[in-house]
Design an enzyme around this catalytic site. Structure first.
Site, PDB file in Angstrom:
ATOM      1  N   GLY A  15      37.056  38.311  52.285  1.00 51.71           N
ATOM      2  CA  GLY A  15      37.387  39.140  53.440  1.00 51.71           C
ATOM      3  C   GLY A  15      38.660  39.933  53.243  1.00 51.71           C
ATOM      4  O   GLY A  15      39.211  40.488  54.188  1.00 51.71           O
ATOM      5  N   GLY A  16      39.148  39.997  51.992  1.00 52.69           N
ATOM      6  CA  GLY A  16      40.401  40.703  51.714  1.00 52.69           C
ATOM      7  C   GLY A  16      40.191  42.159  51.352  1.00 52.69           C
ATOM      8  O   GLY A  16      39.128  42.734  51.619  1.00 52.69           O
ATOM      9  N   PHE A  40      37.288  32.190  55.566  1.00 51.35           N
ATOM     10  CA  PHE A  40      38.676  32.060  56.000  1.00 51.35           C
ATOM     11  C   PHE A  40      38.775  32.081  57.522  1.00 51.35           C
ATOM     12  O   PHE A  40      38.430  33.071  58.167  1.00 51.35           O
ATOM     13  CB  PHE A  40      39.504  33.197  55.377  1.00 51.35           C
ATOM     14  CG  PHE A  40      40.980  33.081  55.641  1.00 51.35           C
ATOM     15  CD1 PHE A  40      41.727  32.059  55.073  1.00 51.35           C
ATOM     16  CD2 PHE A  40      41.621  34.000  56.459  1.00 51.35           C
ATOM     17  CE1 PHE A  40      43.092  31.949  55.307  1.00 51.35           C
ATOM     18  CE2 PHE A  40      42.989  33.898  56.703  1.00 51.35           C
ATOM     19  CZ  PHE A  40      43.718  32.873  56.124  1.00 51.35           C
ATOM     20  N   GLU A  43      37.624  34.777  60.422  1.00 52.83           N
ATOM     21  CA  GLU A  43      37.504  36.141  59.926  1.00 52.83           C
ATOM     22  C   GLU A  43      36.120  36.745  60.178  1.00 52.83           C
ATOM     23  O   GLU A  43      35.998  37.900  60.591  1.00 52.83           O
ATOM     24  CB  GLU A  43      37.794  36.151  58.412  1.00 52.83           C
ATOM     25  CG  GLU A  43      38.725  37.247  58.005  1.00 52.83           C
ATOM     26  CD  GLU A  43      39.272  37.087  56.583  1.00 52.83           C
ATOM     27  OE1 GLU A  43      40.476  37.298  56.407  1.00 52.83           O
ATOM     28  OE2 GLU A  43      38.504  36.733  55.670  1.00 52.83           O
ATOM     29  N   GLN A 123      38.579  36.520  36.345  1.00 55.00           N
ATOM     30  CA  GLN A 123      39.805  35.857  35.899  1.00 55.00           C
ATOM     31  C   GLN A 123      39.461  34.797  34.840  1.00 55.00           C
ATOM     32  O   GLN A 123      38.326  34.376  34.719  1.00 55.00           O
ATOM     33  CB  GLN A 123      40.590  35.221  37.052  1.00 55.00           C
ATOM     34  CG  GLN A 123      41.152  36.215  38.043  1.00 55.00           C
ATOM     35  CD  GLN A 123      42.331  37.035  37.515  1.00 55.00           C
ATOM     36  OE1 GLN A 123      42.484  37.245  36.329  1.00 55.00           O
ATOM     37  NE2 GLN A 123      43.158  37.523  38.416  1.00 55.00           N
ATOM     38  N   HIS A 219      52.322  38.618  34.666  1.00 56.49           N
ATOM     39  CA  HIS A 219      53.332  38.165  35.641  1.00 56.49           C
ATOM     40  C   HIS A 219      54.189  36.978  35.178  1.00 56.49           C
ATOM     41  O   HIS A 219      55.413  37.027  35.325  1.00 56.49           O
ATOM     42  CB  HIS A 219      52.666  37.838  36.989  1.00 56.49           C
ATOM     43  CG  HIS A 219      51.958  39.007  37.584  1.00 56.49           C
ATOM     44  ND1 HIS A 219      50.659  38.917  38.083  1.00 56.49           N
ATOM     45  CD2 HIS A 219      52.336  40.293  37.755  1.00 56.49           C
ATOM     46  CE1 HIS A 219      50.292  40.106  38.530  1.00 56.49           C
ATOM     47  NE2 HIS A 219      51.279  40.958  38.345  1.00 56.49           N
ATOM     48  N   ARG A 332      51.025  34.188  44.125  1.00 54.30           N
ATOM     49  CA  ARG A 332      49.904  34.151  43.166  1.00 54.30           C
ATOM     50  C   ARG A 332      50.320  34.476  41.726  1.00 54.30           C
ATOM     51  O   ARG A 332      49.625  34.116  40.772  1.00 54.30           O
ATOM     52  CB  ARG A 332      48.769  35.079  43.605  1.00 54.30           C
ATOM     53  CG  ARG A 332      49.137  36.534  43.663  1.00 54.30           C
ATOM     54  CD  ARG A 332      47.981  37.401  44.195  1.00 54.30           C
ATOM     55  NE  ARG A 332      48.413  38.770  44.428  1.00 54.30           N
ATOM     56  CZ  ARG A 332      48.466  39.709  43.485  1.00 54.30           C
ATOM     57  NH1 ARG A 332      48.122  39.433  42.245  1.00 54.30           N
ATOM     58  NH2 ARG A 332      48.876  40.929  43.777  1.00 54.30           N
TER      59      ARG A 332
END
Length: 418
Positions: A15-16, A40, A43, A123, A219, A332
């Site tokens: 839902g992002g 989530f 949502e 990922q 990162h 993250r």
């Protein structure tokens, strides 16, 4: 389009930003029926309510600066997996890696044979986790993984309006077909059709290469370079993340990239015909993928500092009571990019018999910040390894150096067929 008159049903999990974006794009294609599953909080209810009287609007800025608006609406948005998965041909997981397990657990009981499961992005370690959690059903599915999100996008108004700021030119994708899976459609052309013209999907024959190409290597070294010796004193402002890169940080990232390249070469040597040519150094990656956005290509440090796409991005920080800032090590950049990034690459390196001193040092530092233990000395034998996604997390043995026959057997164990 490639899909002829056939209507396909796809499921978008999440839902992002990315899920909003894909839902709007896919629902605008006339031969696609789009379901959305978001687990989530409330949502799904909120989003459904917002779309009763509105379409989902997507504002698109193309790479040549032209703009357009697309209006569309998914068929259903739900948190009920039985409803969401019914009749679905393709499942797109558009959630952070730490949420993959929750979605796998929820949808697996309802998955039908001959389903394509796409990690967008997968990922590092996506295939290992997918196979482990799907169990026997993995054989009847095809698992695909894309190396990153196709666009830079952000939600402007939840459930109603999402903005695409730019498209990547090309995107690497690998896929594994289960031994009992007979898809009724071509994988690459169909995923391309769902995404649209850009980015152009490039097939990467070896899925281990996609794991080693994950951008989660960026990162952690930059964080370690900046905060490795930090004494705990709050700083007056949030430092720039990429545009503030110094020589120490660039050197750490370059060394991590060298170790990943050595791993790729090590695997190629162990296994003839194992093509790792798509794994390239991070500096070369910047020169190719951001060729129009990087002003100074003289070094890795300058390429990062002068990348337009990174304008103004800062370190993840938490404000203190007196208006200063301390780093947020649970963001993250560490909580995701270490267990679902560097730890996976380290695991593959162990199997290839390649030493990774820089990666080891960064994992050892990051795990203290996350209150986890993945690495002990230079081996992935920590008590929290099961919560990461390295091959070792799923019972592929950690090997001592030099037993190449054994290494080959383990490597063969997690390559096709499913």
């Amino acid at each position: 389009g490639v899909l002829i008159a056939l209507t396909m049903r796809i499921l978008i999990c999440g839902g992002g930003n990315g899920a909003h974006c894909l839902s709007a794009l896919a629902a605008s294609r006339e031969n696609l029926d789009v379901n959305v599953l978001t687990l989530f909080q409330d949502e799904a209810e909120r989003w459904t309510k917002l779309l009763e009287d509105n379409d989902l609007k997507i504002s698109v800025t193309y790479n040549d600066s032209t703009e357009s608006e697309i209006l569309s609406k998914p068929s259903i948005i739900t948190k009920d997996p039985a409803k969401a998965v019914e009749g679905v041909d393709i499942v797109f997981l558009v959630v952070p890696a730490f949420a993959h397990a929750q979605y796998f657990t929820t949808i697996t009981p309802y998955l039908q044979p001959n389903t394509l499961i796409v990690g967008l992005p997968g990922q590092a370690g996506f295939e290992f986790q997918c196979r482990s959690m799907l169990g026997k059903k993995a054989r009847t599915c095809t698992i695909a993984s894309l190396e990153s999100l196709p666009w830079a996008c952000r939600i402007l108004e939840f459930g109603k309006h999402v903005q695409i700021l730019g498209f990547k030119e090309s995107l690497g994708m690998s896929f594994l077909t289960g031994s009992e899976c007979n898809l009724l459609f071509p994988v690459v052309e169909t995923v391309q059709e769902v995404l649209g013209e850009k980015p152009h999907i490039q097939v990467i024959e070896n899925y281990i290469a996609v794991n080693l190409m994950a951008k989660s290597i960026i990162h952690p070294p930059l964080l370690y370079g900046k905060w490795g010796d930090w004494d705990g004193t709050p700083v007056p402002e949030k430092p720039l993340f990429y545009q503030g890169v110094d020589e120490i940080q660039a050197e750490l990232l370059s060394k991590v990239s060298d170790e990943v390249l050595a791993t790729a070469k090590g695997l190629a040597k162990l296994r003839n015909g194992c093509d790792m040519s798509e794994v390239i150094h991070i500096f070369d990656w910047y020169k190719i993928y951001y060729k129009d956005q990087v002003a100074d290509k003289s070094s890795l440090m300058m390429a990062m500092r002068t990348n337009k796409a990174y304008d103004g991005l800062v370190h993840p920080m938490t404000p203190t009571e007196d208006g200063k800032f301390v780093p947020d090590f649970n963001y993250r950049y560490t909580s995701e990019d270490v267990p679902f990034g560097l730890v996976v690459m380290k695991g593959i390196a162990e199997i290839a018999g390649v030493e990774t001193p820089t990666i080891d040092k960064i994992i050892a530092w990051a795990q203290t910040k996350l209150d986890k233990e993945y690495i002990v000395g230079s081996k992935l034998t920590g008590k929290d390894i099961a919560s990461a996604r390295a091959p070792q997390s799923y019972g592929f043995e950690t090997l001592s150096d030099g037993i190449s026959e054994k290494i080959l057997q383990v490597y063969a164990a997690f390559t096709p067929p499913l």
